[in-house]
Write an enzyme that holds these catalytic residues in place. Structure first.
Site, mmCIF file in Angstrom:
data_model
loop_
_atom_site.group_PDB
_atom_site.id
_atom_site.type_symbol
_atom_site.label_atom_id
_atom_site.label_comp_id
_atom_site.label_asym_id
_atom_site.label_seq_id
_atom_site.Cartn_x
_atom_site.Cartn_y
_atom_site.Cartn_z
ATOM 1 N N HIS A 180 -3.524 -48.773 -61.243
ATOM 2 C CA HIS A 180 -4.945 -48.438 -61.336
ATOM 3 C C HIS A 180 -5.255 -48.078 -62.783
ATOM 4 O O HIS A 180 -4.657 -47.163 -63.355
ATOM 5 C CB HIS A 180 -5.294 -47.271 -60.399
ATOM 6 N N GLU A 183 -6.120 -44.414 -64.402
ATOM 7 C CA GLU A 183 -5.226 -43.273 -64.136
ATOM 8 C C GLU A 183 -4.246 -43.097 -65.291
ATOM 9 O O GLU A 183 -3.032 -43.289 -65.163
ATOM 10 C CB GLU A 183 -4.537 -43.501 -62.783
ATOM 11 N N HIS A 306 0.516 -42.525 -59.705
ATOM 12 C CA HIS A 306 -0.946 -42.612 -59.708
ATOM 13 C C HIS A 306 -1.513 -41.244 -60.078
ATOM 14 O O HIS A 306 -0.802 -40.257 -60.199
ATOM 15 C CB HIS A 306 -1.455 -42.951 -58.305
ATOM 16 N N GLU A 381 0.804 -38.803 -56.704
ATOM 17 C CA GLU A 381 -0.560 -38.655 -57.207
ATOM 18 C C GLU A 381 -0.502 -37.414 -58.086
ATOM 19 O O GLU A 381 -0.406 -36.287 -57.591
ATOM 20 C CB GLU A 381 -1.562 -38.443 -56.065
#
Ligand code: 0X9
Ligand code: ZN
Length: 421
Positions: A180, A183, A306, A381
């Site tokens: 992504h 990020e 992420h 994350e």
């Protein structure tokens, strides 16, 4: 009013499938970051409707989950009162996390005085790639470069293989980040881990480094990452034009694992969660999956990075079932989260993505787990929980890297402990 319309038009342009033949930077002046928490199934439904409208004026920084799970939404100035009204009428607690997103983008630019690649500010694609290219020269016996041809815009996807000694019996570890685009903390962290594996004299790290063969791909989605630096800081997807209106598919919904299952991705090209017209439609995921096939059977671990949310996710994203070796990895994940907490008190949740976030299908890590049954598959994350979101201030890069490395080492220590037991 006129200037707001021009800005909205510029944002809208960034979603169009036109080549970037003129140079502009998308600005987010007075865009607010909201955190809203749906407190009923009706409120969840209302948020989903907003999300599925795929409007550039409501940019969901995290996807809608179940009742009680906060959702971060960046809202254009002329939609602020609409969102507040909906939140009030649905009884959803809402909070402004950032008054002006553009100010934070500007703050990220400030420490840009050049002194080379490092972790005190965010690096560009060129800086990361130049650093990766320098590694085989610095560590010729351990590091080799992996150059994969294959992004839509013709970029190379750069990785490195790190291997001390020649033993063929060693297991391999695959590390990926920035699938992504926006990020940025994810590639900052994986390059930090890579650097520590190469340079640290700490005995646990040396053992970890030398006992494995490593594959590091800090930028899985180079086209999107470059675009997030040059044009639109909030870009998430690839840069493949899928229809006349919208560019990009979500490269983390494009892998051939429960790709078409409803609820975990979108079939709308304008959605941030667009799965693409078919599995591996995106040149970068196709190229990377072909490479992973060549090393997949030798992997002991596949770790995907992420941001944001501070969670450690265990496959799979299509189900609520605890499949494969879930229980063991959950235990290891808890130990890793404890180690992470030790350094700066940062709290992580551990669990299935469906339990701690939302449903997600066609995800890289799940494809690897599904195809190769890799023992350790985890998705980080990273920081934070939505105060800064994707715009984690540069001074928090190193603390984030340090605590993440602490937990990363523990994943392997615990895994080998439980293997012996
Ligand atoms: O939605 C995603 O792709 C990831 N979250 S993010 O906010 N960074 O977009 C989560 C990926 C979930 N991973 C697995 N299902 N293994
Ligand atoms: Zn992500």
């Amino acid at each position: 009013m006129a200037s707001i319309e021009i800005k909205s038009f510029l944002i809208f342009l960034s979603y169009l499938a036109v080549p970037s033949c003129f140079s502009y930077k998308v600005r987010y002046d007075n865009y607010k970051l909201f955190r809203v928490t749906p407190s009923s199934p009706q409120a969840v439904e209302a948020l989903r409707e907003f999300e599925q409208a795929d409007s550039p004026e409501y940019n969901f920084w995290s996807a809608t989950g179940p009742v009680g799970k906060p959702v971060e939404i960046m809202v254009s100035p002329n939609k602020v009162s609409e969102l507040q009204h909906i939140a009030e009428s649905m009884g959803m607690p809402s909070k402004v996390m950032a008054d002006n997103v553009q100010e934070r983008i500007d703050a990220e630019e400030r420490p840009r005085t050049r002194n080379g690649f490092g972790w005190t500010r965010y690096n560009t694609l060129d800086e990361i790639n130049n650093w990766l290219r320098s590694l085989p020269k610095l560590y010729p016996s351990a590091v080799s470069l992996i150059e994969l041809n294959g992004t839509y815009e013709g970029r190379t996807i750069l990785g490195v293989k790190v291997s001390y000694g020649t033993s063929k019996r060693k297991k391999s570890v695959f590390v990926e980040s920035n699938i992504h685009a926006r990020e940025w903390i994810s590639s900052a962290t994986t390059t930090y881990i890579l650097n520590q594996l190469l340079t640290s004299t700490n005995s646990s790290l040396r053992k970890l480094a030398e006992d494995h063969i490593w594959y590091f791909f800090p930028v899985f989605n180079p086209d999107g990452f470059e675009y997030s630096h040059t044009t639109d800081r909030m870009w998430r997807k690839t840069r493949v034009p899928h229809n006349i209106l919208c560019t990009g598919a979500d490269p983390n919904r494009n892998w051939d694992n429960f790709w078409n299952v409803s609820g975990g991705s979108s079939d709308s090209p304008c959605s941030e969660l667009y799965r693409g017209p078919k599995p591996f439609s995106e040149p970068c995921t196709k190229t990377l999956s072909e490479f992973i096939k060549t090393v997949g059977s030798e992997l002991v671990a596949y770790i995907s990075f992420h941001s944001f949310s501070q969670v450690l996710l265990i496959p799979y994203g299509h189900t609520f079932e605890h499949l494969d070796n879930y229980d063991r990895i959950y235990y290891i994940g808890l130990k890793a989260a404890d180690a992470l907490f030790e350094r700066y008190g940062t709290l992580y949740k551990v669990g299935l993505i469906n339990d701690v976030m939302y449903k997600a299908t066609g995800v890289s890590a799940d494809w690897v787990k599904g195809v190769f049954k890799t023992p350790i598959v985890l998705t980080y994350e990273l920081r934070d929980t939505g105060v800064y979101g994707f715009q984690l201030p540069p001074e928090l890069i190193i603390p984030t890297c340090e605590e993440t490395l602490d937990s990363f080492v523990v994943i392997f220590e615990e895994y080998y402990k439980t293997i012996k037991a």
